[in-house]
Design a protein around this motif. Structure first.
Motif, PDB file in Angstrom:
ATOM      1  N   TYR A 149      24.904   2.925 -19.581  1.00  0.00           N
ATOM      2  CA  TYR A 149      25.448   2.565 -18.276  1.00  0.00           C
ATOM      3  C   TYR A 149      26.201   3.746 -17.668  1.00  0.00           C
ATOM      4  O   TYR A 149      26.845   4.529 -18.379  1.00  0.00           O
ATOM      5  N   LEU A 150      26.139   3.851 -16.347  1.00  0.00           N
ATOM      6  CA  LEU A 150      26.750   4.969 -15.637  1.00  0.00           C
ATOM      7  C   LEU A 150      28.253   5.044 -15.901  1.00  0.00           C
ATOM      8  O   LEU A 150      28.799   6.134 -16.103  1.00  0.00           O
ATOM      9  N   ASP A 151      28.933   3.919 -15.917  1.00  0.00           N
ATOM     10  CA  ASP A 151      30.379   3.929 -16.156  1.00  0.00           C
ATOM     11  C   ASP A 151      30.715   4.555 -17.511  1.00  0.00           C
ATOM     12  O   ASP A 151      31.679   5.310 -17.647  1.00  0.00           O
ATOM     13  N   ASP A 152      29.920   4.245 -18.534  1.00  0.00           N
ATOM     14  CA  ASP A 152      30.146   4.817 -19.860  1.00  0.00           C
ATOM     15  C   ASP A 152      29.797   6.307 -19.886  1.00  0.00           C
ATOM     16  O   ASP A 152      30.485   7.100 -20.539  1.00  0.00           O
ATOM     17  N   LEU A 153      28.744   6.678 -19.183  1.00  0.00           N
ATOM     18  CA  LEU A 153      28.315   8.079 -19.160  1.00  0.00           C
ATOM     19  C   LEU A 153      29.305   8.968 -18.416  1.00  0.00           C
ATOM     20  O   LEU A 153      29.457  10.142 -18.736  1.00  0.00           O
ATOM     21  N   LYS A 154      29.997   8.408 -17.431  1.00  0.00           N
ATOM     22  CA  LYS A 154      31.006   9.178 -16.684  1.00  0.00           C
ATOM     23  C   LYS A 154      32.161   9.594 -17.593  1.00  0.00           C
ATOM     24  O   LYS A 154      32.842  10.577 -17.319  1.00  0.00           O
ATOM     25  N   LEU A 155      32.385   8.861 -18.671  1.00  0.00           N
ATOM     26  CA  LEU A 155      33.431   9.231 -19.627  1.00  0.00           C
ATOM     27  C   LEU A 155      33.015  10.416 -20.490  1.00  0.00           C
ATOM     28  O   LEU A 155      33.858  11.149 -20.996  1.00  0.00           O
ATOM     29  N   GLN A 156      31.712  10.605 -20.647  1.00  0.00           N
ATOM     30  CA  GLN A 156      31.186  11.678 -21.493  1.00  0.00           C
ATOM     31  C   GLN A 156      30.836  12.946 -20.714  1.00  0.00           C
ATOM     32  O   GLN A 156      30.921  14.052 -21.238  1.00  0.00           O
ATOM     33  N   TYR A 157      30.383  12.786 -19.468  1.00  0.00           N
ATOM     34  CA  TYR A 157      29.894  13.916 -18.669  1.00  0.00           C
ATOM     35  C   TYR A 157      30.637  13.976 -17.338  1.00  0.00           C
ATOM     36  O   TYR A 157      30.945  12.938 -16.752  1.00  0.00           O
ATOM     37  N   ASP A 158      30.883  15.200 -16.859  1.00  0.00           N
ATOM     38  CA  ASP A 158      31.511  15.359 -15.542  1.00  0.00           C
ATOM     39  C   ASP A 158      30.600  14.812 -14.449  1.00  0.00           C
ATOM     40  O   ASP A 158      31.051  14.133 -13.536  1.00  0.00           O
ATOM     41  N   ASP A 159      29.327  15.142 -14.539  1.00  0.00           N
ATOM     42  CA  ASP A 159      28.329  14.672 -13.568  1.00  0.00           C
ATOM     43  C   ASP A 159      27.103  14.191 -14.336  1.00  0.00           C
ATOM     44  O   ASP A 159      26.158  14.963 -14.562  1.00  0.00           O
ATOM     45  N   PRO A 160      27.106  12.933 -14.765  1.00  0.00           N
ATOM     46  CA  PRO A 160      25.996  12.443 -15.592  1.00  0.00           C
ATOM     47  C   PRO A 160      24.642  12.461 -14.880  1.00  0.00           C
ATOM     48  O   PRO A 160      23.622  12.709 -15.509  1.00  0.00           O
ATOM     49  N   ILE A 161      24.628  12.263 -13.575  1.00  0.00           N
ATOM     50  CA  ILE A 161      23.359  12.270 -12.833  1.00  0.00           C
ATOM     51  C   ILE A 161      22.720  13.653 -12.911  1.00  0.00           C
ATOM     52  O   ILE A 161      21.547  13.800 -13.253  1.00  0.00           O
ATOM     53  N   ALA A 162      23.498  14.695 -12.614  1.00  0.00           N
ATOM     54  CA  ALA A 162      22.975  16.064 -12.676  1.00  0.00           C
ATOM     55  C   ALA A 162      22.573  16.428 -14.099  1.00  0.00           C
ATOM     56  O   ALA A 162      21.538  17.072 -14.308  1.00  0.00           O
ATOM     57  N   HIS A 163      23.381  16.004 -15.063  1.00  0.00           N
ATOM     58  CA  HIS A 163      23.075  16.311 -16.467  1.00  0.00           C
ATOM     59  C   HIS A 163      21.717  15.744 -16.865  1.00  0.00           C
ATOM     60  O   HIS A 163      20.880  16.442 -17.428  1.00  0.00           O
ATOM     61  N   PHE A 164      21.488  14.469 -16.566  1.00  0.00           N
ATOM     62  CA  PHE A 164      20.245  13.843 -17.006  1.00  0.00           C
ATOM     63  C   PHE A 164      19.043  14.237 -16.150  1.00  0.00           C
ATOM     64  O   PHE A 164      17.912  14.193 -16.620  1.00  0.00           O
ATOM     65  N   LYS A 165      19.273  14.658 -14.915  1.00  0.00           N
ATOM     66  CA  LYS A 165      18.162  15.235 -14.138  1.00  0.00           C
ATOM     67  C   LYS A 165      17.680  16.507 -14.821  1.00  0.00           C
ATOM     68  O   LYS A 165      16.476  16.762 -14.905  1.00  0.00           O
ATOM     69  N   GLN A 166      18.625  17.317 -15.314  1.00  0.00           N
ATOM     70  CA  GLN A 166      18.253  18.535 -16.027  1.00  0.00           C
ATOM     71  C   GLN A 166      17.556  18.200 -17.343  1.00  0.00           C
ATOM     72  O   GLN A 166      16.598  18.864 -17.730  1.00  0.00           O
TER      73      GLN A 166
END
Length: 89
Positions: free
Chosen positions: A19-36
């Protein structure tokens, strides 16, 4: 490149990352991270792809026809064989 009548855009679920809320705790920008991550996965998948183009020498091509552009057809085939629309999309 526009999608033709016979081509359909495909989507598939490869991996559930949470979930995005959980990923925001791990990554500064989870969307950009997972696009890469997706781009890297796609490049890895297509890295060993070999392109084979077969030309039928017996085919008769009217070179006077205004509708023929062999160079464009070759480039179009290469782009789609390498999966570039997926990578760049």
């Amino acid at each position: 490149m526009p999608i033709g009548k016979s081509e359909k855009k495909k989507e598939r679920n490869v991996k559930n990352i949470g979930y995005l809320d959980d990923l925001k705790l791990q990554y500064d920008d989870p969307i950009a991270h997972f696009k890469q991550v997706v781009k890297d996965m796609t490049l890895e998948k297509t890295k060993d792809t070999k392109v084979v183009l077969t030309i039928d020498k017996s085919a008769i091509i009217d070179t006077n026809s205004p509708n023929i552009n062999v160079k464009s057809a070759f480039i179009y085939k290469m782009i789609h064989t390498l999966g570039l629309p997926d990578i760049l999309g």
